[in-house]
Enzyme design. Structure first.
Site, PDB file in Angstrom:
ATOM      1  N   ASP A  93      -2.680 -10.431  -2.555  1.00 27.08           N
ATOM      2  CA  ASP A  93      -3.282  -9.979  -1.302  1.00 27.08           C
ATOM      3  C   ASP A  93      -4.757  -9.647  -1.546  1.00 27.08           C
ATOM      4  OD1 ASP A  93      -2.100  -8.581   1.496  1.00 27.08           O
ATOM      5  OD2 ASP A  93      -3.956  -7.676   0.770  1.00 27.08           O
TER       6      ASP A  93
ATOM      7  N   HIS B 272      -6.353  -7.112  -0.576  1.00 26.57           N
ATOM      8  CA  HIS B 272      -6.508  -5.675  -0.828  1.00 26.57           C
ATOM      9  C   HIS B 272      -5.666  -5.246  -2.022  1.00 26.57           C
ATOM     10  CE1 HIS B 272      -7.131  -6.393   3.546  1.00 26.57           C
ATOM     11  NE2 HIS B 272      -8.210  -5.669   3.305  1.00 26.57           N
TER      12      HIS B 272
ATOM     13  N   ASP C   3      -4.516 -12.937   3.398  1.00 24.22           N
ATOM     14  CA  ASP C   3      -5.776 -12.425   3.935  1.00 24.22           C
ATOM     15  C   ASP C   3      -6.950 -12.741   3.002  1.00 24.22           C
ATOM     16  OD1 ASP C   3      -4.727 -10.724   2.050  1.00 24.22           O
ATOM     17  OD2 ASP C   3      -4.926  -8.899   3.240  1.00 24.22           O
TER      18      ASP C   3
ATOM     19  N   HIS D  56       0.818  -1.222   0.000  1.00 21.31           N
ATOM     20  CA  HIS D  56       0.000   0.000   0.000  1.00 21.31           C
ATOM     21  C   HIS D  56       0.849   1.269   0.000  1.00 21.31           C
ATOM     22  CE1 HIS D  56      -3.671  -2.206   0.400  1.00 21.31           C
ATOM     23  NE2 HIS D  56      -3.395  -2.671   1.599  1.00 21.31           N
TER      24      HIS D  56
END
Length: 354
Positions: A203, A205, A292, A167
């Site tokens: 991931d 996200h 995740d 991120h």
């Protein structure tokens, strides 16, 4: 498989993050890496080395590589933030309180520490404390040393990086991420002579920071399989029509999936991604690994099961190129080690079926 790891990550342990309108204990914590390390040792998956053991030069080279990925003013901010914060009498974690609004006539870097903290953040999910700088610089060295081993003809290398990095954009932090470890690994491989790097982010996200860094470049093919940004964090990037710009046009591919997607849906996106990687003829693959996507993750919304990570690793291995795995998210701490181990086992195991 060789695993690169540094105990320095323990120095960073955020006190709280903002979730659902409340300050809650951080989901991103040292136990995540500890559980993975324990599973690797139990499974005897290979040697576990420090960056200095395999690439002593990393201690003098990491800053030059980092500066090709992140802006120097952002690096300097992170290097000095805690010193300035504590000198002002604060001992609690640093969290931003204001961000640049849309349609601002001129966005300038403020002089105040709070102003700069907001300028270099996109959310309140990356607390800074006394251990943040040493932890994130140790983690960058883990990523670079892992990439160096791949350059030296290792076919699979695992960088147990923490905090995660995908991120973190060129000049901003957020989502537990400060420096973009996967981007740094890709940059090191390019600096060592690679012409084309594929960077696959699995991931839950969207890897918004990685997309930001490489969006106008054609030497890194970035692909991300993630929760649909209409419903999932980080919410403002990760749409399928974001395909790059300038020289990077066509070298960015997002595969947004609906919350609740299981292996049957997820694996279809992976198959498309592998086809694109093969067509790109990449010299190496950097895998941003977030587990995740697991059905029990407390802050994510896919339904993958532990055994699915073996299949994931096998499918990725079908690309038949060297792979450096960079650890990203995964917050079901009891299962994070098993799921990571399964992915690595799958990566090294020939698939039983197509």
């Amino acid at each position: 498989m060789i695993t690169l790891y540094s105990e320095g990550h323990h120095q960073h342990h955020g006190q709280a993050e903002l979730k659902d309108g409340q300050l809650v204990p951080c989901f991103e914590k040292p136990a995540r890496a500890d559980m993975i390390l324990a599973q690797l040792r139990e499974a005897h998956l290979g040697a576990i080395k420090t960056p200095e053991e395999v690439y002593p030069e990393v201690q003098s080279h990491w800053q030059q590589t980092l500066a090709k990925v992140h802006s120097q003013d952002y690096i300097d901010f992170l290097a000095n933030a805690w010193r300035e914060w504590s000198a002002a009498g604060h001992q609690h974690d640093m969290l931003p309180l204001a961000w640049p609004p849309r349609r601002t006539t001129s966005i300038r870097i403020p002089d105040s520490l709070d102003g700069r903290l907001g300028y270099y953040s996109f959310d309140a999910g990356a607390p800074i404390n006394a251990g943040t700088w040493p932890a994130i610089t140790d983690t960058v060295q883990v990523a670079i040393a892992a990439a160096e081993l791949l350059h030296r003809q290792q076919s699979h290398v695992f960088a147990l990086t923490r905090p995660p990095g995908h991120h973190a954009g060129r000049d901003y932090m957020g989502g537990y991420c400060y420096f973009n470890n996967a981007a740094v690994a890709a940059q090191h491989l390019l600096d060592r002579g690679a012409q084309r790097i594929a960077l696959l982010d699995v991931d839950f996200h969207h890897g918004n920071g990685t997309q930001d860094i490489f969006y106008a470049r054609d030497d890194v093919l970035f692909q991300s399989i993630h929760g649909d940004p209409r419903a999932c964090y980080p919410g403002f990037t990760g749409y399928a029509d974001e395909t790059g710009e300038g020289p990077g046009k066509g070298f960015n591919q997002n595969y947004p999936l609906l919350p609740g997607s299981d292996w049957s849906e997820w694996s279809q996106a992976l198959a498309l991604s592998i086809i694109k990687i093969n067509h790109y003829a990449a010299d190496a693959l950097v895998l941003s690994l977030g587990v995740d996507t697991f059905e029990g993750d407390p802050i994510s919304h896919f339904k993958l099961k532990s055994e699915d990570y073996i299949k994931m690793g096998q499918r990725i291995a079908e690309a038949n190129i060297p792979v450096v795995v960079i650890m990203e998210g995964g917050y079901a701490v009891e299962e994070i080690g098993l799921n990571t181990r399964n992915l690595l086992i799958g990566l090294m195991t020939p698939p039983q079926e197509s």
